[in-house]
Design a protein around this motif. Structure first.
Motif, PDB file in Angstrom:
ATOM      1  N   GLY A  34      25.597  -4.658  -3.850  1.00  0.00           N
ATOM      2  CA  GLY A  34      24.825  -4.327  -2.646  1.00  0.00           C
ATOM      3  C   GLY A  34      23.794  -5.383  -2.352  1.00  0.00           C
ATOM      4  N   VAL A  35      23.368  -5.323  -1.165  1.00  0.00           N
ATOM      5  CA  VAL A  35      22.346  -6.258  -0.734  1.00  0.00           C
ATOM      6  C   VAL A  35      21.146  -5.453  -0.243  1.00  0.00           C
ATOM      7  CG1 VAL A  35      21.748  -8.078   0.897  1.00  0.00           C
ATOM      8  CG2 VAL A  35      24.051  -7.968  -0.061  1.00  0.00           C
ATOM      9  N   ASP A  36      20.078  -5.565  -0.960  1.00  0.00           N
ATOM     10  CA  ASP A  36      18.845  -4.902  -0.513  1.00  0.00           C
ATOM     11  C   ASP A  36      17.965  -5.918   0.210  1.00  0.00           C
ATOM     12  OD1 ASP A  36      19.578  -2.491  -1.662  1.00  0.00           O
ATOM     13  OD2 ASP A  36      18.687  -3.053  -3.597  1.00  0.00           O
ATOM     14  N   VAL A  37      17.616  -5.541   1.317  1.00  0.00           N
ATOM     15  CA  VAL A  37      16.777  -6.440   2.110  1.00  0.00           C
ATOM     16  C   VAL A  37      15.400  -5.798   2.290  1.00  0.00           C
ATOM     17  CG1 VAL A  37      16.450  -7.581   4.346  1.00  0.00           C
ATOM     18  CG2 VAL A  37      18.738  -7.386   3.330  1.00  0.00           C
ATOM     19  N   THR A  38      14.408  -6.522   1.894  1.00  0.00           N
ATOM     20  CA  THR A  38      13.043  -6.030   2.085  1.00  0.00           C
ATOM     21  C   THR A  38      12.369  -6.899   3.139  1.00  0.00           C
ATOM     22  OG1 THR A  38      12.925  -5.369  -0.226  1.00  0.00           O
ATOM     23  CG2 THR A  38      10.830  -5.589   0.984  1.00  0.00           C
ATOM     24  N   ILE A  39      11.892  -6.265   4.099  1.00  0.00           N
ATOM     25  CA  ILE A  39      11.225  -7.009   5.171  1.00  0.00           C
ATOM     26  C   ILE A  39       9.750  -6.640   5.168  1.00  0.00           C
ATOM     27  CG2 ILE A  39      11.078  -7.393   7.649  1.00  0.00           C
ATOM     28  CD1 ILE A  39      14.033  -6.619   7.791  1.00  0.00           C
ATOM     29  N   THR A  40       8.958  -7.632   5.058  1.00  0.00           N
ATOM     30  CA  THR A  40       7.514  -7.415   5.112  1.00  0.00           C
ATOM     31  C   THR A  40       6.980  -8.089   6.367  1.00  0.00           C
ATOM     32  OG1 THR A  40       7.420  -7.452   2.708  1.00  0.00           O
ATOM     33  CG2 THR A  40       5.337  -7.760   3.905  1.00  0.00           C
ATOM     34  N   VAL A  41       6.330  -7.347   7.146  1.00  0.00           N
ATOM     35  CA  VAL A  41       5.765  -7.897   8.388  1.00  0.00           C
ATOM     36  C   VAL A  41       4.249  -7.756   8.346  1.00  0.00           C
ATOM     37  CG1 VAL A  41       5.661  -7.686  10.886  1.00  0.00           C
ATOM     38  CG2 VAL A  41       7.834  -7.333   9.684  1.00  0.00           C
ATOM     39  N   GLU A  42       3.602  -8.839   8.583  1.00  0.00           N
ATOM     40  CA  GLU A  42       2.132  -8.802   8.665  1.00  0.00           C
ATOM     41  C   GLU A  42       1.710  -9.141  10.100  1.00  0.00           C
ATOM     42  OE1 GLU A  42       0.632 -11.535   5.851  1.00  0.00           O
ATOM     43  OE2 GLU A  42       1.173 -10.311   4.099  1.00  0.00           O
ATOM     44  N   THR A  43       1.158  -8.213  10.717  1.00  0.00           N
ATOM     45  CA  THR A  43       0.655  -8.501  12.075  1.00  0.00           C
ATOM     46  C   THR A  43      -0.768  -9.038  11.972  1.00  0.00           C
ATOM     47  OG1 THR A  43      -0.176  -6.280  12.317  1.00  0.00           O
ATOM     48  CG2 THR A  43       2.059  -6.685  13.082  1.00  0.00           C
ATOM     49  N   GLU A  44      -1.076  -9.973  12.886  1.00  0.00           N
ATOM     50  CA  GLU A  44      -2.447 -10.507  12.909  1.00  0.00           C
ATOM     51  C   GLU A  44      -3.371  -9.473  13.534  1.00  0.00           C
ATOM     52  OE1 GLU A  44      -2.526 -14.202  14.973  1.00  0.00           O
ATOM     53  OE2 GLU A  44      -1.362 -15.263  13.435  1.00  0.00           O
ATOM     54  N   GLN A  45      -4.457  -9.229  12.880  1.00  0.00           N
ATOM     55  CA  GLN A  45      -5.419  -8.234  13.372  1.00  0.00           C
ATOM     56  C   GLN A  45      -6.412  -8.847  14.364  1.00  0.00           C
ATOM     57  OE1 GLN A  45      -5.031  -4.933  12.556  1.00  0.00           O
ATOM     58  NE2 GLN A  45      -3.112  -5.795  11.761  1.00  0.00           N
ATOM     59  N   HIS A  46      -6.592 -10.167  14.304  1.00  0.00           N
ATOM     60  CA  HIS A  46      -7.517 -10.809  15.257  1.00  0.00           C
ATOM     61  C   HIS A  46      -7.090 -12.253  15.439  1.00  0.00           C
ATOM     62  CE1 HIS A  46      -9.557 -13.275  12.212  1.00  0.00           C
ATOM     63  NE2 HIS A  46      -9.324 -12.260  11.403  1.00  0.00           N
ATOM     64  N   ARG A  47      -7.476 -12.803  16.503  1.00  0.00           N
ATOM     65  CA  ARG A  47      -7.205 -14.227  16.772  1.00  0.00           C
ATOM     66  C   ARG A  47      -8.470 -14.881  17.313  1.00  0.00           C
ATOM     67  NH1 ARG A  47      -2.131 -15.225  20.327  1.00  0.00           N
ATOM     68  NH2 ARG A  47      -2.339 -17.282  19.390  1.00  0.00           N
ATOM     69  N   ASP A  48      -8.699 -16.134  16.990  1.00  0.00           N
ATOM     70  CA  ASP A  48      -9.823 -16.886  17.549  1.00  0.00           C
ATOM     71  C   ASP A  48      -9.343 -17.656  18.771  1.00  0.00           C
ATOM     72  OD1 ASP A  48     -11.546 -16.043  15.599  1.00  0.00           O
ATOM     73  OD2 ASP A  48     -11.029 -17.709  14.258  1.00  0.00           O
ATOM     74  N   VAL A  49      -9.971 -17.425  19.861  1.00  0.00           N
ATOM     75  CA  VAL A  49      -9.587 -18.094  21.103  1.00  0.00           C
ATOM     76  C   VAL A  49     -10.768 -18.931  21.610  1.00  0.00           C
ATOM     77  CG1 VAL A  49      -8.827 -17.787  23.482  1.00  0.00           C
ATOM     78  CG2 VAL A  49      -8.026 -16.229  21.695  1.00  0.00           C
ATOM     79  N   ASP A  50     -10.554 -20.210  21.813  1.00  0.00           N
ATOM     80  CA  ASP A  50     -11.588 -21.066  22.365  1.00  0.00           C
ATOM     81  C   ASP A  50     -11.509 -21.032  23.887  1.00  0.00           C
ATOM     82  OD1 ASP A  50     -12.494 -21.821  19.902  1.00  0.00           O
ATOM     83  OD2 ASP A  50     -11.104 -23.520  19.780  1.00  0.00           O
ATOM     84  N   VAL A  51     -12.592 -20.634  24.505  1.00  0.00           N
ATOM     85  CA  VAL A  51     -12.660 -20.637  25.968  1.00  0.00           C
ATOM     86  C   VAL A  51     -13.530 -21.823  26.384  1.00  0.00           C
ATOM     87  CG1 VAL A  51     -13.362 -19.371  28.019  1.00  0.00           C
ATOM     88  CG2 VAL A  51     -12.437 -18.146  26.037  1.00  0.00           C
ATOM     89  N   LYS A  52     -12.956 -22.743  27.118  1.00  0.00           N
ATOM     90  CA  LYS A  52     -13.699 -23.943  27.518  1.00  0.00           C
ATOM     91  C   LYS A  52     -13.607 -24.149  29.022  1.00  0.00           C
ATOM     92  CE  LYS A  52     -12.854 -26.523  23.251  1.00  0.00           C
ATOM     93  NZ  LYS A  52     -12.220 -27.728  22.672  1.00  0.00           N
TER      94      LYS A  52
END
Lengths: 177, 161
Positions: A34-52
């Motif tokens: 058998g093939v066990d596939v484990t998928i781990t997903v990490e979503t970003e909780q915040h992002r830094d955005v430079d406004v210029k």
């Protein structure tokens, strides 16, 4: 198991379309049967955005087209003129500087003659107190809405000895410093 | 009607106020960021001329002071002068019989014949004299003699100074 694998691959494919937004790890278990596939997903909780954004300096400077000197009470020739700047918007700490220069070193002359008549430019009007220029700077305006003005006083050093049409050309130079 | 007249008067008044002339405005996009402005003044020539007044010549006087001629005040253009010409008949005429004359000459104080002079600056003068020689006095008939001389003033361009 095959179905799970298919679903897993589909999920991987789908998630890969937004790879820039998510980080994920795939672990494949190599065990037989058998093939066990484990998928781990990490979503970003915040992002830094430079406004210029950049605001370029803006201003409108008005300079008199000409200045005609007239007799003063003491016989010298004099006149006042006004330089102005409107809607001045500059960088923090910057100044709109107006300087004056003369190729003839501020000497009026009569065409075809060697006769010269020296004059000076000061801050002030005909009726107000006059202030000598510093480094030929006639005005320094800061950021401000509306119009800012500076009166300038032109006067000959002496009473003209000769009659005639005296002329000179001065140059006003504008800079942001 | 009164309101219209008031408006028209206000408009006429506004139009009569001379507007200050400005060169083309300079803004942040102008290149170059400078304006050339002409400074000028026009000074008209002025001068005051001194002319001798009437003078009485004493009998038998060989030379009589005529007074001074010249520029009292002057603000002339460079290269210009005030020229004063003398027009004289050089004959004093008997008031009873104009045919009877006494010849005379007008000279400078130093005796140089005078007919005209050019002046360039203020306080420039020429002292004049009326001269009648001894033989002319001796030949004269008794009586009162007179003549009128004319000084003509001209403002003209010259090569000097």
């Amino acid at each position: 198991m095959k179905r799970i694998f298919t679903l897993g691959l589909a999920a991987v494919l789908t998630l890969s379309l937004s790879a820039t937004a998510f980080a994920f790890d795939i672990e494949v278990d190599p065990n037989p049967g058998g093939v066990d596939v484990t998928i781990t997903v990490e979503t970003e909780q915040h992002r830094d955005v430079d406004v210029k954004f950049q605001v370029d300096p803006t201003y409108t400077v008005t300079i008199p087209a000409s200045v005609t000197l007239a007799p003063a009470a003491d016989g010298r020739m004099e006149q006042e003129a006004v330089v102005g700047a409107s809607d001045v918007k500059l960088g923090y700490g910057e100044t709109l500087k107006i300087t004056i220069g003369s190729d003839s070193d501020f000497n009026l002359s009569i065409e075809g003659s060697s006769q010269q008549l020296h004059y000076t430019v000061q801050k002030g009007s005909l009726s107000s107190e006059k202030t000598p220029l510093t480094d030929n700077t006639v005005a320094a305006f800061g950021t401000a809405p509306g119009e800012q003005t500076q009166s300038l006083y032109f006067v000959t050093d002496s009473v003209p000895a000769y009659a005639g049409n005296y002329k000179d050309t001065v140059v006003f130079t504008i800079s942001v410093e | 009607m009164k309101k219209i007249l008031t408006c028209l008067a206000a408009f006429a008044l506004a139009c009569s106020v001379p507007a200050a002339a400005f060169a083309a405005p300079i803004d942040q996009d102008s290149d170059p960021k400078e304006a050339r402005v002409e400074i000028n003044t026009n000074i008209a020539p002025t001068y005051t001329v001194t002319i001798p007044s009437s003078v009485t010549v004493p009998f038998n006087a060989a030379s009589t002071e005529f007074g001074k001629l010249g520029l009292e005040t002057a603000r002339l253009e460079p290269g210009y002068a005030v020229k004063i010409d003398l027009d004289a008949s050089n004959q004093l005429k008997n008031t009873a019989d104009p045919a009877k004359v006494i010849p005379y000459t007008v000279t400078t104080a130093s005796g140089i014949p005078f007919s005209s002079a050019q002046y360039f600056t203020a306080k420039s003068y020429t002292a004049l004299a009326i001269n009648i020689n001894e033989s002319a006095w001796n030949a004269a008939y008794a009586g009162t003699y007179s003549d009128t001389v004319t000084f003509t003033v001209t403002y003209l361009h010259t090569a000097a100074p």
